[in-house]
Design an enzyme around this catalytic site. Structure first.
Site, PDB file in Angstrom:
ATOM      1  CB  SER A 102      83.231  44.322  28.538  1.00  0.00           C
ATOM      2  OG  SER A 102      82.858  43.949  29.443  1.00  0.00           O
TER       3      SER A 102
HETATM    4  N1  SAH Z   1      82.928  40.258  32.616  1.00  0.00           N
HETATM    5  C1  SAH Z   1      82.279  40.291  31.394  1.00  0.00           C
HETATM    6  C2  SAH Z   1      81.981  41.118  31.243  1.00  0.00           C
HETATM    7  C3  SAH Z   1      80.059  41.348  31.930  1.00  0.00           C
HETATM    8  S1  SAH Z   1      78.482  41.670  31.331  1.00  0.00           S
HETATM    9  C4  SAH Z   1      83.489  39.753  30.625  1.00  0.00           C
HETATM   10  O1  SAH Z   1      85.041  39.712  30.761  1.00  0.00           O
HETATM   11  O2  SAH Z   1      83.048  39.136  29.211  1.00  0.00           O
HETATM   12  C5  SAH Z   1      77.569  41.193  32.326  1.00  0.00           C
HETATM   13  C6  SAH Z   1      77.332  40.367  33.299  1.00  0.00           C
HETATM   14  O3  SAH Z   1      76.876  39.994  34.386  1.00  0.00           O
HETATM   15  C7  SAH Z   1      76.869  38.876  32.752  1.00  0.00           C
HETATM   16  O4  SAH Z   1      76.745  37.936  32.645  1.00  0.00           O
HETATM   17  C8  SAH Z   1      75.413  39.036  33.860  1.00  0.00           C
HETATM   18  O5  SAH Z   1      74.572  38.047  33.405  1.00  0.00           O
HETATM   19  C9  SAH Z   1      76.227  39.545  35.275  1.00  0.00           C
HETATM   20  N2  SAH Z   1      75.347  40.032  36.051  1.00  0.00           N
HETATM   21  C10 SAH Z   1      74.044  40.854  35.998  1.00  0.00           C
HETATM   22  N3  SAH Z   1      73.918  41.161  37.755  1.00  0.00           N
HETATM   23  C11 SAH Z   1      74.665  40.063  37.547  1.00  0.00           C
HETATM   24  C12 SAH Z   1      74.395  40.129  38.963  1.00  0.00           C
HETATM   25  N4  SAH Z   1      73.897  40.375  40.175  1.00  0.00           N
HETATM   26  N5  SAH Z   1      75.474  39.534  40.094  1.00  0.00           N
HETATM   27  C13 SAH Z   1      75.776  39.043  39.034  1.00  0.00           C
HETATM   28  N6  SAH Z   1      76.238  38.532  37.804  1.00  0.00           N
HETATM   29  C14 SAH Z   1      74.907  40.070  37.629  1.00  0.00           C
END
Ligand code: SAH
Length: 213
Positions: A61
């Site tokens: 992010s």
């Molecule tokens: N917080 C992260 C950015 C997240 S991007 C950082 O600091 O880098 C969003 C993430 O959510 C992705 O890695 C994706 O794999 C995850 N995601 C999407 N759906 C999900 C679910 N149902 N359970 C767990 N993770 C999920």
């Protein structure tokens, strides 16, 4: 001052100018070097205020959004926090400086593995990273003082609402995945929930089940 130090100073300045004013959050973001979480092609852009690609087609992010979400959570030092969407692990690392314990869940086994390695290297011992579908929360560790969802869903997932303590706060992007979403702050009351809209954001979608590697 060398070039890296200048970039890091500009990084903190950009955070403040975009509304990240909570000194605990700014201190945490000063302590956690985003450069550890962005590797490869985009490594030299780690201190810019923009989202960047990480592995598995996901993104780390934008730092100001990480800061604003962390600030909205109003984390207390004894809190247990759940993060859904580990991604690079950057947000979890910031949370680990603010809370007593952080659980972070991602549906991509590989991202969880890589994030764990970084947490160990940085000696962040209060984070537990788990592979799983975070939309179900973590019933064994619930209830949580704070929950942060870093992937967008059409509604705040019911199991996560249920795993929030009374007085607890959840921050979650809500809306269609291909459009601009609203970042919502949910506070659990004695009876029911209070919903407060914070700002427009854009996140990757919250998907069901484990990712096929
Ligand atoms: N917080 C992260 C950015 C997240 S991007 C950082 O600091 O880098 C969003 C993430 O959510 C992705 O890695 C994706 O794999 C995850 N995601 C999407 N759906 C999900 C679910 N149902 N359970 C767990 N993770 C999920």
């Amino acid at each position: 001052m060398d070039a890296l130090a200048t970039r890091k100073m500009q990084f903190l300045y950009a955070l403040r100018s975009k509304g990240v004013t909570d000194t605990r959050v700014l201190t945490a973001m000063e302590q956690i070097d985003r450069g550890h979480f962005v590797t490869g092609l985009f490594a030299d852009r780690a201190y810019e205020d923009m989202p960047l690609p990480i592995g598995c087609g996901q993104t780390i992010s934008q730092p100001s959004v990480v800061g604003l979400m962390s600030q909205a959570l109003d984390i207390q030092p004894r809190d247990t926090v759940l993060e859904v969407g580990t991604g690079s692990g950057y947000q979890a690392a910031i949370l680990s400086k603010l809370a007593r314990r952080v659980y972070t869940v991602d549906r991509h086994r590989q991202l969880v593995r890589e994030a764990r390695t970084i947490f160990t290297d940085m000696d962040l011992t209060n984070i537990t990273a788990i592979t799983g579908d975070g939309s179900h929360g973590l019933p064994d560790q619930a209830p949580f003082d704070r929950i942060i969802v870093t992937a967008a869903s059409e509604d705040p997932p019911g199991p996560l609402l249920a795993q929030l303590k009374i007085g607890g706060i959840m921050v979650v992007p809500v809306g269609q995945s291909d459009a601009v979403q609203s970042l919502i702050k949910v506070t659990r009351l004695e009876v029911g929930f209070d919903y407060h809209e914070l700002r427009a954001v854009r996140f990757v979608p919250l998907l069901e089940g484990l990712a096929k590697e």
